[in-house]
Design an enzyme around this catalytic site. Structure first.
Site, PDB file in Angstrom:
ATOM      1  N   ALA A  70       0.819  -1.223   0.000  1.00 42.76           N
ATOM      2  CA  ALA A  70       0.000   0.000   0.000  1.00 42.76           C
ATOM      3  C   ALA A  70       0.845   1.262   0.000  1.00 42.76           C
ATOM      4  CB  ALA A  70      -0.923  -0.001   1.210  1.00 42.76           C
ATOM      5  N   LEU A 130       1.559   5.748   5.910  1.00 41.43           N
ATOM      6  CA  LEU A 130       1.099   7.126   6.122  1.00 41.43           C
ATOM      7  C   LEU A 130       1.032   7.484   7.601  1.00 41.43           C
ATOM      8  CD1 LEU A 130      -1.631   7.205   3.323  1.00 41.43           C
ATOM      9  CD2 LEU A 130       0.606   8.326   3.285  1.00 41.43           C
ATOM     10  N   GLU A 135       6.758   2.324  -6.603  1.00 40.48           N
ATOM     11  CA  GLU A 135       8.155   2.766  -6.727  1.00 40.48           C
ATOM     12  C   GLU A 135       9.110   1.610  -6.430  1.00 40.48           C
ATOM     13  OE1 GLU A 135       7.470   6.323  -4.089  1.00 40.48           O
ATOM     14  OE2 GLU A 135       8.591   7.309  -5.677  1.00 40.48           O
ATOM     15  N   GLU A 150      -0.436   9.570  -4.163  1.00 40.09           N
ATOM     16  CA  GLU A 150       0.249  10.763  -3.650  1.00 40.09           C
ATOM     17  C   GLU A 150      -0.492  12.017  -4.092  1.00 40.09           C
ATOM     18  OE1 GLU A 150       1.713   8.132  -4.975  1.00 40.09           O
ATOM     19  OE2 GLU A 150       3.684   7.764  -4.102  1.00 40.09           O
TER      20      GLU A 150
HETATM   21  C1  1HE Z   1      -2.194   1.758   5.890  1.00 42.61           C
HETATM   22  C2  1HE Z   1      -1.838   2.065   4.565  1.00 42.61           C
HETATM   23  C3  1HE Z   1      -0.774   2.982   4.372  1.00 42.61           C
HETATM   24  C4  1HE Z   1      -3.465   0.669   4.499  1.00 42.61           C
HETATM   25  N1  1HE Z   1      -0.168   3.511   5.464  1.00 42.61           N
HETATM   26  N2  1HE Z   1      -1.560   2.290   6.933  1.00 42.61           N
HETATM   27  N3  1HE Z   1      -0.653   4.885   0.054  1.00 42.61           N
HETATM   28  C5  1HE Z   1      -1.983   5.062  -0.048  1.00 42.61           C
HETATM   29  O1  1HE Z   1      -2.484   6.166  -0.046  1.00 42.61           O
HETATM   30  C6  1HE Z   1      -2.819   3.825  -0.097  1.00 42.61           C
HETATM   31  C7  1HE Z   1      -3.714   3.726   1.108  1.00 42.61           C
HETATM   32  N4  1HE Z   1      -4.335   2.432   1.266  1.00 42.61           N
HETATM   33  C8  1HE Z   1      -5.422   2.026   0.557  1.00 42.61           C
HETATM   34  O2  1HE Z   1      -5.895   2.684  -0.363  1.00 42.61           O
HETATM   35  C9  1HE Z   1      -6.021   0.699   0.936  1.00 42.61           C
HETATM   36  O3  1HE Z   1      -5.595   0.403   2.262  1.00 42.61           O
HETATM   37  C10 1HE Z   1      -5.624  -0.479   0.011  1.00 42.61           C
HETATM   38  C11 1HE Z   1      -6.298  -0.306  -1.347  1.00 42.61           C
HETATM   39  C12 1HE Z   1      -4.110  -0.559  -0.171  1.00 42.61           C
HETATM   40  C13 1HE Z   1      -6.065  -1.819   0.658  1.00 42.61           C
HETATM   41  O4  1HE Z   1      -7.461  -1.751   0.987  1.00 42.61           O
HETATM   42  P1  1HE Z   1      -8.068  -2.799   2.018  1.00 42.61           P
HETATM   43  O5  1HE Z   1      -9.544  -2.551   2.063  1.00 42.61           O
HETATM   44  O6  1HE Z   1      -7.601  -4.178   1.695  1.00 42.61           O
HETATM   45  O7  1HE Z   1      -7.403  -2.466   3.455  1.00 42.61           O
HETATM   46  P2  1HE Z   1      -7.755  -1.266   4.458  1.00 42.61           P
HETATM   47  O8  1HE Z   1      -8.947  -1.648   5.296  1.00 42.61           O
HETATM   48  O9  1HE Z   1      -7.854   0.035   3.759  1.00 42.61           O
HETATM   49  O10 1HE Z   1      -6.467  -1.184   5.371  1.00 42.61           O
HETATM   50  C14 1HE Z   1      -6.182  -2.145   6.375  1.00 42.61           C
HETATM   51  C15 1HE Z   1      -5.302  -1.479   7.400  1.00 42.61           C
HETATM   52  O11 1HE Z   1      -4.077  -1.069   6.789  1.00 42.61           O
HETATM   53  C16 1HE Z   1      -5.931  -0.199   7.958  1.00 42.61           C
HETATM   54  O12 1HE Z   1      -5.460  -0.056   9.298  1.00 42.61           O
HETATM   55  P3  1HE Z   1      -6.391  -0.445  10.559  1.00 42.61           P
HETATM   56  O13 1HE Z   1      -5.509  -0.132  11.730  1.00 42.61           O
HETATM   57  O14 1HE Z   1      -7.619   0.386  10.424  1.00 42.61           O
HETATM   58  O15 1HE Z   1      -6.674  -1.929  10.398  1.00 42.61           O
HETATM   59  C17 1HE Z   1      -5.287   0.886   7.119  1.00 42.61           C
HETATM   60  O16 1HE Z   1      -5.231   2.156   7.768  1.00 42.61           O
HETATM   61  C18 1HE Z   1      -3.872   0.331   6.967  1.00 42.61           C
HETATM   62  N5  1HE Z   1      -3.195   0.889   5.797  1.00 42.61           N
HETATM   63  N6  1HE Z   1      -2.629   1.378   3.721  1.00 42.61           N
HETATM   64  C19 1HE Z   1      -0.575   3.147   6.693  1.00 42.61           C
HETATM   65  N7  1HE Z   1      -0.314   3.335   3.144  1.00 42.61           N
HETATM   66  C20 1HE Z   1       8.454   7.343  -0.824  1.00 42.61           C
HETATM   67  S1  1HE Z   1       7.130   8.275  -0.892  1.00 42.61           S
HETATM   68  C21 1HE Z   1       5.804   7.276  -1.312  1.00 42.61           C
HETATM   69  C22 1HE Z   1       4.534   7.982  -1.034  1.00 42.61           C
HETATM   70  C23 1HE Z   1       3.377   7.083  -0.981  1.00 42.61           C
HETATM   71  O17 1HE Z   1       3.493   5.885  -1.080  1.00 42.61           O
HETATM   72  S2  1HE Z   1       1.854   7.827  -0.783  1.00 42.61           S
HETATM   73  C24 1HE Z   1       0.693   6.560  -1.027  1.00 42.61           C
HETATM   74  C25 1HE Z   1       0.300   5.919   0.256  1.00 42.61           C
END
Ligand code: 1HE
Length: 254
Positions: A59, A63, A109, A129
Site C-alpha cells: 500500500a 502514512l 516505486e 500521492e
Molecule cells: C495503511 C496504509 C498505508 C493501508 N499507510 N496504513 N498509500 C496510499 O495512499 C494507499 C492507502 N491504502 C489504501 O488505499 C487501501 O488500504 C488499500 C487499497 C491498499 C487496501 O485496501 P483494504 O480494504 O484491503 O485495506 P484497508 O482496510 O484500507 O487497510 C487495512 C489497514 O491497513 C488499515 O489499518 P487499521 O488499523 O484500520 O486496520 C489501514 O489504515 C492500513 N493501511 N494502507 C498506513 N499506506 C516514498 S514516498 C511514497 C509515497 C506514498 O506511497 S503515498 C501513497 C500511500
C-alpha cells in the site's frame, strides 16, 4: 519470520514483505531492512525475488509515520528511499518482483526498482500521492516515466487513475501477467536468470541502464567495452563452444 520474510532456496533469495495487517505499508523499518538485505546478499545468491504477503503487494508509504518534517528532514527521508531502492536496482543480482493486489505509491516505486515485474490478475496500480497532497519520493518520478511515459504518470497523479492488471501489462508496468500465483512464475524466471553468466547479468542490470543516460556515441563505446569484457570471460567461451558443439539449447527450447 520478521517484517521481511527471507528464505534462500537454491540460489534464489525470496523476500516477502510481511505486514499484511497494514497492507504491507512501507515504514522506515521495512525500507532500511531492504537495504541491509541487499547490501549483505550472499555470494551464493544469484537472483532475488520480492513479493508481498497477504492480499496485496504494498500500500506504499506508511502514512501513519508521515509526521511533521521540516524541509531538510523531508529531503533526507526521500533520499533515504532513493538510496535503498538504488541498492535494489543496482544490487549484485537481478531482482524479480511478484505483484498482486495493491501496488500503489511507494509500493509501485519499489516494484519499479526491480528488473522484472510479474503481476497476477488481482493487481492494480495507482499513485495516490496526488490525492494525499504529497508527491512521489521514492524515485518514482525517475523510474516510472521510463516504463510508461511522463503523460501516463501525470494522469495517474492528477486524476487518481487506477490501472488494472491488464492495463498495466499493456502500458509496460509488468513484463508478465499470470492468472494467479505470480510468485511461482517469478521463481521460475529467477531460476532461468540464475543460469546466466554472472557477467551478462551484471551488464544487463548495471551497464544497460547507464547506457540510456549518456549520449549515443558514449553508449556505443560503453557497449563495445562491456561486450568485449563479457566475450573474453572463460564462461562465455565455454558457452559459445557448447553451442557450436551442439550441446546448448536452441533459442526456441529456452
Ligand atoms: C495503511 C496504509 C498505508 C493501508 N499507510 N496504513 N498509500 C496510499 O495512499 C494507499 C492507502 N491504502 C489504501 O488505499 C487501501 O488500504 C488499500 C487499497 C491498499 C487496501 O485496501 P483494504 O480494504 O484491503 O485495506 P484497508 O482496510 O484500507 O487497510 C487495512 C489497514 O491497513 C488499515 O489499518 P487499521 O488499523 O484500520 O486496520 C489501514 O489504515 C492500513 N493501511 N494502507 C498506513 N499506506 C516514498 S514516498 C511514497 C509515497 C506514498 O506511497 S503515498 C501513497 C500511500
Amino acid at each position: 519470520m520478521g517484517i521481511l520474510n527471507i528464505e534462500i532456496e537454491n540460489e534464489i533469495a525470496r523476500i516477502g514483505i510481511n505486514r499484511p495487517e497494514k497492507r504491507n505499508a512501507l515504514n522506515d523499518e521495512v525500507i532500511l531492512l531492504f537495504e541491509d538485505v541487499f547490501r549483505q546478499i550472499s555470494p551464493t545468491v544469484k537472483c532475488a525475488v520480492i513479493y508481498g504477503m497477504g492480499k496485496h503487494f504494498s500500500a506504499g508509504l506508511d502514512l501513519s509515520e508521515l509526521k511533521e518534517r521540516d524541509v531538510v528532514e523531508g529531503v533526507n527521508h526521500s533520499r533515504m528511499w532513493h538510496r535503498v531502492l538504488n541498492s535494489i536496482e543496482f544490487s549484485k543480482v537481478p531482482v524479480v518482483s511478484a505483484l498482486h493486489g495493491a501496488v500503489v505509491g511507494g509500493g509501485l516505486e519499489l516494484a519499479c526498482s526491480t528488473h522484472i515485474r510479474v503481476a497476477d490478475k488481482s493487481t492494480f496500480y495507482a499513485l495516490p500521492e496526488g490525492q494525499r497532497g504529497i508527491f512521489v519520493g521514492g524515485g518514482g518520478s525517475v523510474r516510472i516515466p521510463k516504463l510508461i511515459g511522463t503523460a501516463r504518470m501525470q494522469d495517474m497523479m492528477l486524476t487518481g487513475r487506477v490501472y488494472t492488471a491488464d492495463e498495466g501489462q499493456q502500458i509496460g508496468i509488468s513484463q508478465y501477467l499470470v492468472e494467479n500465483d505470480p510468485l511461482s512464475k517469478a521463481m521460475e524466471l529467477a531460476e532461468k536468470i540464475c543460469t546466466n553468466a554472472p557477467m551478462t547479468n551484471y551488464a544487463v542490470t548495471h551497464v544497460l541502464p547507464n547506457i540510456q543516460n549518456v549520449p549515443d556515441e558514449s553508449g556505443f563505446m560503453l557497449e563495445a567495452l562491456i561486450a568485449a569484457i563479457a566475450q573474453g570471460s572463460p564462461e562465455a567461451k565455454k558457452r559459445l563452444k557448447d553451442f557450436l558443439d551442439g550441446r546448448a539449447k536452441k533459442v526456441k527450447d529456452q
